[in-house]
Design an enzyme around this catalytic site. Structure first.
Site, PDB file in Angstrom:
ATOM      1  N   ARG A  31     180.901  -2.339  60.868  1.00  0.00           N
ATOM      2  CA  ARG A  31     181.981  -3.312  60.680  1.00  0.00           C
ATOM      3  C   ARG A  31     181.956  -4.326  61.808  1.00  0.00           C
ATOM      4  NH1 ARG A  31     187.577  -0.260  59.243  1.00  0.00           N
ATOM      5  NH2 ARG A  31     188.292  -1.778  60.779  1.00  0.00           N
TER       6      ARG A  31
ATOM      7  N   ARG B 292     202.041  -1.342  60.328  1.00  0.00           N
ATOM      8  CA  ARG B 292     201.451  -1.427  61.670  1.00  0.00           C
ATOM      9  C   ARG B 292     202.377  -2.146  62.644  1.00  0.00           C
ATOM     10  NH1 ARG B 292     195.578  -1.385  59.751  1.00  0.00           N
ATOM     11  NH2 ARG B 292     194.358  -0.730  61.538  1.00  0.00           N
TER      12      ARG B 292
ATOM     13  N   ARG C  86     191.844  -3.956  69.632  1.00  0.00           N
ATOM     14  CA  ARG C  86     192.515  -3.246  68.533  1.00  0.00           C
ATOM     15  C   ARG C  86     193.369  -2.097  69.071  1.00  0.00           C
ATOM     16  NH1 ARG C  86     187.675  -1.751  64.833  1.00  0.00           N
ATOM     17  NH2 ARG C  86     189.213  -0.806  63.458  1.00  0.00           N
TER      18      ARG C  86
ATOM     19  N   LYS D  64     192.105   7.907  59.709  1.00  0.00           N
ATOM     20  CA  LYS D  64     193.084   7.562  58.660  1.00  0.00           C
ATOM     21  C   LYS D  64     192.431   7.341  57.302  1.00  0.00           C
ATOM     22  CE  LYS D  64     194.888   3.763  60.353  1.00  0.00           C
ATOM     23  NZ  LYS D  64     194.167   3.529  61.593  1.00  0.00           N
TER      24      LYS D  64
ATOM     25  N   ARG E  82     180.446   4.103  64.868  1.00  0.00           N
ATOM     26  CA  ARG E  82     180.810   4.207  63.442  1.00  0.00           C
ATOM     27  C   ARG E  82     179.893   3.369  62.555  1.00  0.00           C
ATOM     28  NH1 ARG E  82     186.964   3.639  61.429  1.00  0.00           N
ATOM     29  NH2 ARG E  82     186.842   1.536  62.264  1.00  0.00           N
TER      30      ARG E  82
HETATM   31  P1  AMP Z   1     191.641  -1.086  59.250  1.00  0.00           P
HETATM   32  O1  AMP Z   1     190.544  -1.044  58.245  1.00  0.00           O
HETATM   33  O2  AMP Z   1     192.888  -0.404  58.789  1.00  0.00           O
HETATM   34  O3  AMP Z   1     191.194  -0.636  60.617  1.00  0.00           O
HETATM   35  O4  AMP Z   1     192.054  -2.630  59.405  1.00  0.00           O
HETATM   36  C1  AMP Z   1     191.128  -3.595  59.878  1.00  0.00           C
HETATM   37  C2  AMP Z   1     191.876  -4.813  60.396  1.00  0.00           C
HETATM   38  O5  AMP Z   1     192.634  -5.402  59.320  1.00  0.00           O
HETATM   39  C3  AMP Z   1     192.898  -4.541  61.480  1.00  0.00           C
HETATM   40  O6  AMP Z   1     192.319  -4.469  62.775  1.00  0.00           O
HETATM   41  C4  AMP Z   1     193.816  -5.744  61.317  1.00  0.00           C
HETATM   42  O7  AMP Z   1     193.234  -6.911  61.869  1.00  0.00           O
HETATM   43  C5  AMP Z   1     193.856  -5.931  59.802  1.00  0.00           C
HETATM   44  N1  AMP Z   1     194.967  -5.142  59.218  1.00  0.00           N
HETATM   45  C6  AMP Z   1     194.877  -4.073  58.383  1.00  0.00           C
HETATM   46  N2  AMP Z   1     196.089  -3.611  58.053  1.00  0.00           N
HETATM   47  C7  AMP Z   1     196.984  -4.400  58.715  1.00  0.00           C
HETATM   48  C8  AMP Z   1     198.394  -4.405  58.827  1.00  0.00           C
HETATM   49  N3  AMP Z   1     199.154  -3.500  58.200  1.00  0.00           N
HETATM   50  N4  AMP Z   1     198.970  -5.385  59.582  1.00  0.00           N
HETATM   51  C9  AMP Z   1     198.227  -6.310  60.215  1.00  0.00           C
HETATM   52  N5  AMP Z   1     196.891  -6.341  60.183  1.00  0.00           N
HETATM   53  C10 AMP Z   1     196.260  -5.400  59.445  1.00  0.00           C
END
Ligand code: AMP
Length: 221
Positions: free
Chosen positions: A159, A88, A170, A13, A127
């Site tokens: 990360r 999400r 996740r 993404k 990653r």
């Molecule tokens: P990402 O970088 O998109 O994988 O997001 C990393 C983490 O941020 C996720 O595993 C969630 O804990 C939190 N997060 C990001 N976007 C959202 C969202 N739209 N709703 C809830 N938690 C989020």
């Protein structure tokens, strides 16, 4: 144009959102990046979000929807944006629809990057990230020099939520809370499925082709 990038963690993404945003000349908005910025800068939002992110759980809707709303109300979003990692939950999806309806806007396209569970875990465990946003995989997409970003020479890092244990949580959160959103956008007739297993460049080509097809149908750029 308003584009939503959907997919499991590590489905690509972030990478594909950057490509699309550059192509369309609109901002790339990643709620994950906004949370990580807040964590790095020790803000109250960061302190709250960290409790959930480190465990692989979703940050509560109330906080997430507010940060998204504040971001898309900014001047640079007036001609569109690419959303990466939002919505999400069904609640977030409905809130986004209401926010957009209020300003007479709507989503042009939701792109679903489909990858299998095994691939998600394989990608997450290898990653490596750069602070510039570029993502690598230690085996299948390594940088030219180990540990160093090809684009900006930055030092690569893992990360904190990219461990196998957190990755499983996740993935579970994705299946329970996020996957149902795909059906909603499919029903609305705005969903496009893309095979996320192909090499990055081919996925980008497929994504840009779909946007091109949509744009020529709509007469929009
Ligand atoms: P990402 O970088 O998109 O994988 O997001 C990393 C983490 O941020 C996720 O595993 C969630 O804990 C939190 N997060 C990001 N976007 C959202 C969202 N739209 N709703 C809830 N938690 C989020």
């Amino acid at each position: 144009m308003i584009i939503i990038m959907l997919g499991a963690p590590a489905s690509g993404k972030g990478t594909q959102s950057v490509v699309v945003a550059q192509k369309l000349g609109v901002p790339h908005i990643s709620t994950g990046d906004i949370f990580r910025w807040n964590i790095a800068n020790n803000t109250p939002i960061g302190t709250e979000a960290k409790k959930y992110i480190d465990k692989g759980m979703l940050v509560p809707d109330e906080l997430t929807i507010q940060i998204l709303k504040d971001r898309i109300e900014m001047e640079d979003c007036k001609d569109g944006f690419v959303l990466d990692g939002f919505p999400r939950t069904i609640n977030q999806q409905e809130s986004l629809d209401s926010m957009l309806a209020e300003c007479k806007k709507s989503i042009d396209m939701a792109i679903n990057l489909a990858v299998t569970d095994n691939e998600v875990i394989r990608r997450i465990s290898g990653r490596r990230m750069c602070k510039c946003g570029k993502a690598y995989h230690i085996v299948t997409y390594p940088p030219k020099t180990a540990g160093i970003c090809d684009l900006c020479n930055g030092e690569l890092y893992t990360r904190k939520d990219d461990t196998v244990e957190v990755a499983n949580t996740r993935l579970e959160a994705y299946k329970l809370q996020s996957e149902p959103i795909i059906a909603v956008y499919r029903e609305k007739g705005i969903l496009v499925d893309i095979d996320g297993h192909k090499p990055q460049d081919e996925v980008s080509e497929d994504v840009l082709n779909e946007i091109e097809k949509y744009s020529s149908k709509q007469g929009v750029v």
